[in-house]
Design a protein around this motif. Structure first.
Motif, PDB file in Angstrom:
ATOM      1  N   PRO A   1      -4.424   0.165   1.015  1.00 40.05           N
ATOM      2  CA  PRO A   1      -5.057  -1.005   0.111  1.00 40.05           C
ATOM      3  C   PRO A   1      -4.134  -1.473  -1.049  1.00 40.05           C
ATOM      4  O   PRO A   1      -4.253  -2.580  -1.318  1.00 40.05           O
ATOM      5  N   GLU A   2      -3.135  -0.682  -1.234  1.00 39.91           N
ATOM      6  CA  GLU A   2      -2.326  -1.101  -2.229  1.00 39.91           C
ATOM      7  C   GLU A   2      -1.715  -2.361  -1.960  1.00 39.91           C
ATOM      8  O   GLU A   2      -1.360  -3.107  -2.733  1.00 39.91           O
ATOM      9  N   LEU A   3      -1.251  -2.393  -0.577  1.00 41.90           N
ATOM     10  CA  LEU A   3      -0.600  -3.736  -0.094  1.00 41.90           C
ATOM     11  C   LEU A   3      -1.479  -4.861  -0.468  1.00 41.90           C
ATOM     12  O   LEU A   3      -1.006  -6.115  -0.738  1.00 41.90           O
ATOM     13  N   ASN A   4      -2.740  -4.552  -0.007  1.00 39.13           N
ATOM     14  CA  ASN A   4      -3.750  -5.687  -0.287  1.00 39.13           C
ATOM     15  C   ASN A   4      -4.029  -6.260  -1.754  1.00 39.13           C
ATOM     16  O   ASN A   4      -3.883  -7.338  -2.076  1.00 39.13           O
ATOM     17  N   ALA A   5      -3.873  -5.173  -2.570  1.00 39.79           N
ATOM     18  CA  ALA A   5      -3.958  -5.289  -4.113  1.00 39.79           C
ATOM     19  C   ALA A   5      -2.703  -6.193  -4.448  1.00 39.79           C
ATOM     20  O   ALA A   5      -2.779  -7.090  -5.243  1.00 39.79           O
ATOM     21  N   ARG A   6      -1.716  -6.138  -4.139  1.00 40.26           N
ATOM     22  CA  ARG A   6      -0.182  -6.596  -4.252  1.00 40.26           C
ATOM     23  C   ARG A   6      -0.385  -8.176  -4.014  1.00 40.26           C
ATOM     24  O   ARG A   6      -0.009  -9.011  -4.476  1.00 40.26           O
TER      25      ARG A   6
END
Length: 361
Positions: free
Chosen positions: A92-97
């Motif tokens: 999910p960190e990639l989605n947040a970025r």
């Protein structure tokens, strides 16, 4: 930075019986869970009014900026039930970025990545019974989004913005087994141009794709294959998915970034390439190279990747006055192996060696 999305429990929750009926055949995007996360932004207060509360309709002024200038963005990710009952997110960190990057391109306010993750996790925890049981390819699809909510017709970035997260149970993309698709190579429609909104996940990109999808169906194809907007010769994306080619000499090739979306599944497939004996390469891929490679056997497999379908095998292409198959016109072994590898990680069937999973429940 810690951000809290306190829960205000709905008093109109779906009954367990009705929820079970929905989860037995959820489809995709047809049903929604009981709660949503939300926050508001204004220049003087910044982000405020963080909460998780009952899912509810909006009441918008007819002059609301998003209705006129499409100043909005969104994301898509899933929550997966593991065999022990726990619930996890996948990278999910990639989605947040990417959400942050999309906001900057659409002149929307930055949402802190910690706030993004906190809001998604809060919705999953509030509606955890909606996460389908372990054992198939069902999941809980999560849709964070942001839009200009100010009632103002002047041409400038909005000074009132709404952020929210909703959730929808999702069934397996291929209900009757993984099948291959044929793509229509369009020379009429292009998806993006240098300096445009191609790398951003915004609704206008998807609205603009609908006519191309209709064109593809009119030619007996499942989806469109976009070429670049400048020379109309370089492969870009397949509808809403990134494209990969497998070559006879062990290369895994995908169009380089610039005018296309930086997909989370795309990034994951690139990192898994070596596990499958492949050399990952990001570069321009010409239409002539695709056509000649498929006909000569130099290109043995093709597939498209995205959150919804994970990996979709591509078995053929059609264009204006031509068509050709990929490999033996069936989903390839490498394609299916990579697809199963990602699913095994997402559902906890194999160890998460790369730290891609984030536990929520």
């Amino acid at each position: 930075m810690n951000v809290d999305f306190p829960l205000r429990q709905t008093d109109r929750a779906t009954s367990p019986a009705d929820r079970a009926k929905i989860l037995s055949d959820p489809g995709f995007g047809r049903y929604f869970t009981d709660h949503m996360a939300s926050a508001r932004w204004t220049p003087d207060a910044g982000w405020h009014d963080h909460r998780v509360a009952a899912l509810r309709p909006y009441s918008l002024h007819p002059g609301t900026a998003v209705l006129h200038y499409a100043q909005e963005i969104f994301e898509g990710l899933k929550a997966y039930r593991h065999a022990d009952g726990s619930v996890w997110l996948f990278r999910p960190e990639l989605n947040a970025r990417r959400f942050r990057d999309s906001a900057r391109r659409l002149a929307l306010p930055d949402l802190d990545e910690h706030a993004f993750l906190a809001s998604v996790e809060a919705v999953v925890r509030a509606d955890e019974p909606w996460v389908p049981d372990h054992g198939g390819e069902e999941s809980l699809y999560l849709r964070p989004y942001m839009f200009a909510s100010e009632a103002f017709l002047g041409m400038r970035p909005a000074e009132e913005v709404v952020y929210a997260v909703i959730a929808s149970p999702a069934g397996p993309y291929f209900a009757s087994g993984v099948i291959g698709v044929t793509l229509w190579i369009s020379t009429v429609y292009t998806r993006a141009a240098v300096g445009g909104t191609g790398p951003a996940k915004c609704g206008g990109n998807y609205a603009g794709s609908l006519a191309a999808q209709i064109e593809a169906r009119e030619h007996g194809c499942d989806q469109v294959m976009y070429l670049d907007g400048a020379e109309v010769r370089w492969l870009e994306e397949s509808g809403t998915m990134n494209v990969f080619l497998v070559t006879a000499d062990g290369e895994l090739v995908t169009p380089m970034l610039g005018t296309i979306l930086e997909g989370v599944t795309r990034a994951s497939v690139l990192e898994l390439a070596t596990d499958h004996g492949l050399r990952a390469i990001e570069r321009q891929i010409g239409l002539d190279e695709l056509r000649d490679g498929c006909r000569s056997g130099g290109i043995t497999e093709a597939f498209a990747v995205g959150t919804a379908a994970v990996i979709t095998p591509i078995v053929g292409f059609k264009g204006d006055g031509y068509e050709f198959a990929v490999g033996d016109n069936r989903p390839g072994k490498t394609t299916l192996a990579v697809r199963e590898h990602i699913l095994d990680i997402q559902y906890g069937r194999v160890p998460d060696k790369r730290g891609w999973l984030r536990r929520v429940v």
